[in-house]
Design a protein around this motif. Sequence first.
Motif, PDB file in Angstrom:
ATOM      1  N   VAL B  74      77.523  26.586  45.345  1.00  0.00           N
ATOM      2  CA  VAL B  74      78.099  27.932  45.315  1.00  0.00           C
ATOM      3  C   VAL B  74      79.613  27.814  45.378  1.00  0.00           C
ATOM      4  N   LEU B  75      80.283  28.210  44.308  1.00  0.00           N
ATOM      5  CA  LEU B  75      81.740  28.179  44.276  1.00  0.00           C
ATOM      6  C   LEU B  75      82.260  29.439  44.954  1.00  0.00           C
ATOM      7  N   ALA B  76      82.883  29.273  46.116  1.00  0.00           N
ATOM      8  CA  ALA B  76      83.362  30.436  46.883  1.00  0.00           C
ATOM      9  C   ALA B  76      84.866  30.306  47.122  1.00  0.00           C
ATOM     10  N   VAL B  77      85.564  29.861  46.093  1.00  0.00           N
ATOM     11  CA  VAL B  77      87.031  29.724  46.167  1.00  0.00           C
ATOM     12  C   VAL B  77      87.668  30.837  45.345  1.00  0.00           C
ATOM     13  N   PRO B  78      88.941  31.150  45.629  1.00  0.00           N
ATOM     14  CA  PRO B  78      89.611  32.175  44.811  1.00  0.00           C
ATOM     15  C   PRO B  78      89.738  31.713  43.363  1.00  0.00           C
ATOM     16  N   MET B  79      89.797  32.687  42.452  1.00  0.00           N
ATOM     17  CA  MET B  79      89.927  32.420  41.014  1.00  0.00           C
ATOM     18  C   MET B  79      90.890  31.280  40.673  1.00  0.00           C
ATOM     19  N   PRO B  80      92.128  31.284  41.206  1.00  0.00           N
ATOM     20  CA  PRO B  80      93.086  30.272  40.765  1.00  0.00           C
ATOM     21  C   PRO B  80      92.632  28.839  41.067  1.00  0.00           C
ATOM     22  N   ALA B  81      91.765  28.654  42.080  1.00  0.00           N
ATOM     23  CA  ALA B  81      91.318  27.303  42.450  1.00  0.00           C
ATOM     24  C   ALA B  81      90.126  26.851  41.623  1.00  0.00           C
ATOM     25  N   LEU B  82      89.573  27.764  40.832  1.00  0.00           N
ATOM     26  CA  LEU B  82      88.308  27.496  40.150  1.00  0.00           C
ATOM     27  C   LEU B  82      88.365  26.337  39.150  1.00  0.00           C
ATOM     28  N   PRO B  83      89.355  26.283  38.252  1.00  0.00           N
ATOM     29  CA  PRO B  83      89.371  25.210  37.246  1.00  0.00           C
ATOM     30  C   PRO B  83      89.327  23.811  37.876  1.00  0.00           C
ATOM     31  N   LEU B  84      90.114  23.615  38.942  1.00  0.00           N
ATOM     32  CA  LEU B  84      90.138  22.314  39.609  1.00  0.00           C
ATOM     33  C   LEU B  84      88.763  21.985  40.195  1.00  0.00           C
ATOM     34  N   MET B  85      88.145  22.969  40.864  1.00  0.00           N
ATOM     35  CA  MET B  85      86.826  22.751  41.466  1.00  0.00           C
ATOM     36  C   MET B  85      85.806  22.394  40.383  1.00  0.00           C
ATOM     37  N   LEU B  86      85.896  23.096  39.254  1.00  0.00           N
ATOM     38  CA  LEU B  86      84.930  22.861  38.174  1.00  0.00           C
ATOM     39  C   LEU B  86      85.072  21.439  37.614  1.00  0.00           C
ATOM     40  N   ARG B  87      86.314  20.942  37.559  1.00  0.00           N
ATOM     41  CA  ARG B  87      86.494  19.558  37.080  1.00  0.00           C
ATOM     42  C   ARG B  87      85.779  18.583  38.017  1.00  0.00           C
ATOM     43  N   HIS B  88      85.916  18.828  39.319  1.00  0.00           N
ATOM     44  CA  HIS B  88      85.236  17.951  40.285  1.00  0.00           C
ATOM     45  C   HIS B  88      83.720  18.070  40.172  1.00  0.00           C
ATOM     46  N   VAL B  89      83.215  19.272  39.979  1.00  0.00           N
ATOM     47  CA  VAL B  89      81.767  19.459  39.838  1.00  0.00           C
ATOM     48  C   VAL B  89      81.273  18.687  38.611  1.00  0.00           C
ATOM     49  N   ARG B  90      82.028  18.785  37.519  1.00  0.00           N
ATOM     50  CA  ARG B  90      81.596  18.098  36.306  1.00  0.00           C
ATOM     51  C   ARG B  90      81.521  16.584  36.538  1.00  0.00           C
ATOM     52  N   GLU B  91      82.495  16.073  37.295  1.00  0.00           N
ATOM     53  CA  GLU B  91      82.518  14.626  37.531  1.00  0.00           C
ATOM     54  C   GLU B  91      81.415  14.165  38.478  1.00  0.00           C
ATOM     55  N   SER B  92      81.155  14.978  39.511  1.00  0.00           N
ATOM     56  CA  SER B  92      80.292  14.476  40.598  1.00  0.00           C
ATOM     57  C   SER B  92      78.910  15.116  40.668  1.00  0.00           C
ATOM     58  N   ALA B  93      78.736  16.296  40.064  1.00  0.00           N
ATOM     59  CA  ALA B  93      77.464  17.005  40.291  1.00  0.00           C
ATOM     60  C   ALA B  93      77.131  17.905  39.106  1.00  0.00           C
ATOM     61  N   ALA B  94      77.281  17.366  37.908  1.00  0.00           N
ATOM     62  CA  ALA B  94      77.143  18.177  36.696  1.00  0.00           C
ATOM     63  C   ALA B  94      75.727  18.721  36.493  1.00  0.00           C
ATOM     64  N   ASP B  95      74.726  18.079  37.101  1.00  0.00           N
ATOM     65  CA  ASP B  95      73.345  18.525  36.888  1.00  0.00           C
ATOM     66  C   ASP B  95      72.867  19.541  37.911  1.00  0.00           C
ATOM     67  N   CYS B  96      73.689  19.796  38.918  1.00  0.00           N
ATOM     68  CA  CYS B  96      73.266  20.764  39.940  1.00  0.00           C
ATOM     69  C   CYS B  96      73.294  22.192  39.388  1.00  0.00           C
ATOM     70  N   ALA B  97      72.388  23.022  39.910  1.00  0.00           N
ATOM     71  CA  ALA B  97      72.473  24.461  39.643  1.00  0.00           C
ATOM     72  C   ALA B  97      73.783  24.965  40.246  1.00  0.00           C
ATOM     73  N   LEU B  98      74.438  25.888  39.524  1.00  0.00           N
ATOM     74  CA  LEU B  98      75.802  26.283  39.895  1.00  0.00           C
ATOM     75  C   LEU B  98      75.924  27.799  39.851  1.00  0.00           C
ATOM     76  N   THR B  99      76.526  28.364  40.901  1.00  0.00           N
ATOM     77  CA  THR B  99      76.811  29.805  40.875  1.00  0.00           C
ATOM     78  C   THR B  99      78.175  30.030  41.518  1.00  0.00           C
TER      79      THR B  99
END
Lengths: 325, 325
Positions: B74-99
Amino acid sequence: MCQPRHVTKTPVCVIGLGLIGGSLMRAAKAAGREVFGYNRSVEGVDAARLAGFDASTNLDETLARAAAVDALIVLAVPMPALPLMLRHVRESAADCALTDVTSVKGAVHEEVAKAGLLARFVGGHPMTGTAHSGWAAGDARLFVGAPWVLSVDDHVDPGVWATVMHLALDCGSFVVPARSDEHDAAAATISHLPHLLAEALAATAGEVPLAFALAAGSFRDGTRVAATAPDLVRAMCEANATHLLPVLDHALRLLIDARNQLAQHQPVSELVEGGHAARIRYDSFSRPQIVTTVIGAEEWRDELAAAGRAGGVIRSALPVRDSRG
Amino acid sequence: MCQPRHVTKTPVCVIGLGLIGGSLMRAAKAAGREVFGYNRSVEGVDAARLAGFDASTNLDETLARAAAVDALIVLAVPMPALPLMLRHVRESAADCALTDVTSVKGAVHEEVAKAGLLARFVGGHPMTGTAHSGWAAGDARLFVGAPWVLSVDDHVDPGVWATVMHLALDCGSFVVPARSDEHDAAAATISHLPHLLAEALAATAGEVPLAFALAAGSFRDGTRVAATAPDLVRAMCEANATHLLPVLDHALRLLIDARNQLAQHQPVSELVEGGHAARIRYDSFSRPQIVTTVIGAEEWRDELAAAGRAGGVIRSALPVRDSRG
C-alpha cells in the motif's frame, strides 16, 4: 451601581416561538424567569402549552401583559414580520424594554427608528442555531457558550442594555458588545458568506455523477448550512446585501485568482496559505473578559465597542449606573 | 469462486506511516493481518515501534520482505514521493499486488504506468481523514463507515482487485467501485472544491474586524478543512487541476450570479434554492448494496462502474473468479 431586581430578573415576553424564540422561552424559564409569549400559529402555541409554557396566539393581549409587568420584550420573528410587530408594540407596550434576536442589526435598527421605539431598544443577536426551525426544534441549552451580540449604538439606554445583558447571561451566552454596522459586516463574513458558499458547493455537487456517492467529511461540513430553510438564508443575505457584497467580492477575487493559477499550472499558494494562516489565527483567538466597564458611565458605549472589536466578551454582569434612577 | 486465503488475509506492507498509512497499519493489525511498513523519518518509525508495530526506515529491506511473503503493498506517501517509491517497488517487489491511498487517481495511474507496474495495480482512495497528520494522528477506526474507492479501470486484475477489496472491508470501510477519471471529477467536487472555498472563507474573515469575535458554527464548519496542512491541500488541488477547474468554474458562476442579484436588490433564489435542494437530495441519497457481481466475470468492471455511479457500494466481499488460478 447595584443591580436592581427588575434588571436582573425582569419578566420576559417572547414574540415568535420558533427555533430561537422557543429556545429563549425555555432558557429564560430554566433560569427562573417569569416568561410568556406570542406565536402566530396555533400549532406552535399548543406545543408550547403542552410543554408547560405560557403561550398565546393573541398578540395585543400578550403585549398588554408585557406592559403591565414591565417585561423585556424580545422580538423573535423573521425580518419581514418585524414592521407589523413593531406597530403593535408601539400601541400596546411602548415603554417596555425592547430587544430582538435577528441576524441583521442595521435593518432592524432602521425599522425600530421608523416605529419611534429607539429609546427603549437594544439590538441583539445570539450567534447560534441549527439547520432546523420551529418550536419543536428549540432547546433550552441552544445559547450555552455562544456569543450573543448586544448593540452599543449611540442611542442605547444603559438600563435597557443591562436588562438584555442579564437575559443573555442567564441563557448561558457570553455577551459581545458591537456597533450595529460592525456587527453586520462581521455577520456577513462569518454567517452569510458561509451560507452562500455552502449553497454553491451543494448545487455544484448535484451536477456531478458520483459526487454524492463519494461525499465525506469535507463535503458534509461544507454544505451543512445549505440544509437551512431557503427563505431564512435569502432573508438574511438579502437584508444584509450592503455588507455582504464587499466580503463576497473579496472571496470571489481570491477564488478567481486561484482558478487562473490552476489553469496556468501555477501553485495556488496564496489562497491556501492565506486561508490556513487565518484559520490557525482563529483557532488561537482569545476572548479576554471585559470586567472594568461601568454601564452608563461616560463613554461606556465606545469603551465596549472597542473591547468587543479586540475580542472582549462579558461573561458575568457588569455594574450599571442606571440613567433612569 | 471461493475466496482463497491469500486473498482474504494477505499480509500488508504499508509504505509511508502518516495519518492514512499509520491508521491503515493499525486497522489491518486489528483485523488480524500480518502488517509491516516503511517510513522515511526515524521519528515515525520509533513511534510505530513503541506502539508495538513492525516498522522500518529501510525501504528496500521492507519491499524485499513484501516480495518474500507476497504482501499487498500500500503506497501511502504524498504524490511527489510516488515516482521514487514506484522505482523501488519495480526493483524489489514488482510481482506484489499494489494499491495506493492517494486522493487523485488519474495522476497516480499515469505514474504507475510509467513505472511499468500497471498489471498488478488497483488504485484506491479511502475518503476519510482529519485536519491532523503524521503517525501520532492515526486511528485504527479512521476508515470505519467511510467510502473507500477502488478503481475499476480497464486494466485491473480481478485477483488484485479482490485483495484490495478485502483490506478495505477489513478496515471497516465500504467499497465504492469507480473509474479513475470519474473518481477524480467527483473528488474535485466534494473534496478539493470544499478546501478552496474553506480557504477563501477563512482568508476573507481574517480581513474583517470583529469577524473572529462573532464566529460560530457556520464559520467553524465552513473553515474546518482550512486547518489542513497547506502542502497537502496544494498537492491535491494542483494534481487534479484538470478536473477541479470545471467544477470551480461552475461554483464561481453560481456565486457571481448571486453577487449580481444582490447588487441589484434581486432575490438570490436560484443559488439558495438550488443549493438547498441538492443538499436535501444528498441527505436522502441511498447506497444500495452491490451483491450480484462476480469479480472477474465478463464485463465485471463496467458492471461495477455503473453500480458505483448509481450509489452502489460493497459492504461484504463479492465472490471472485480469479484470473490467476
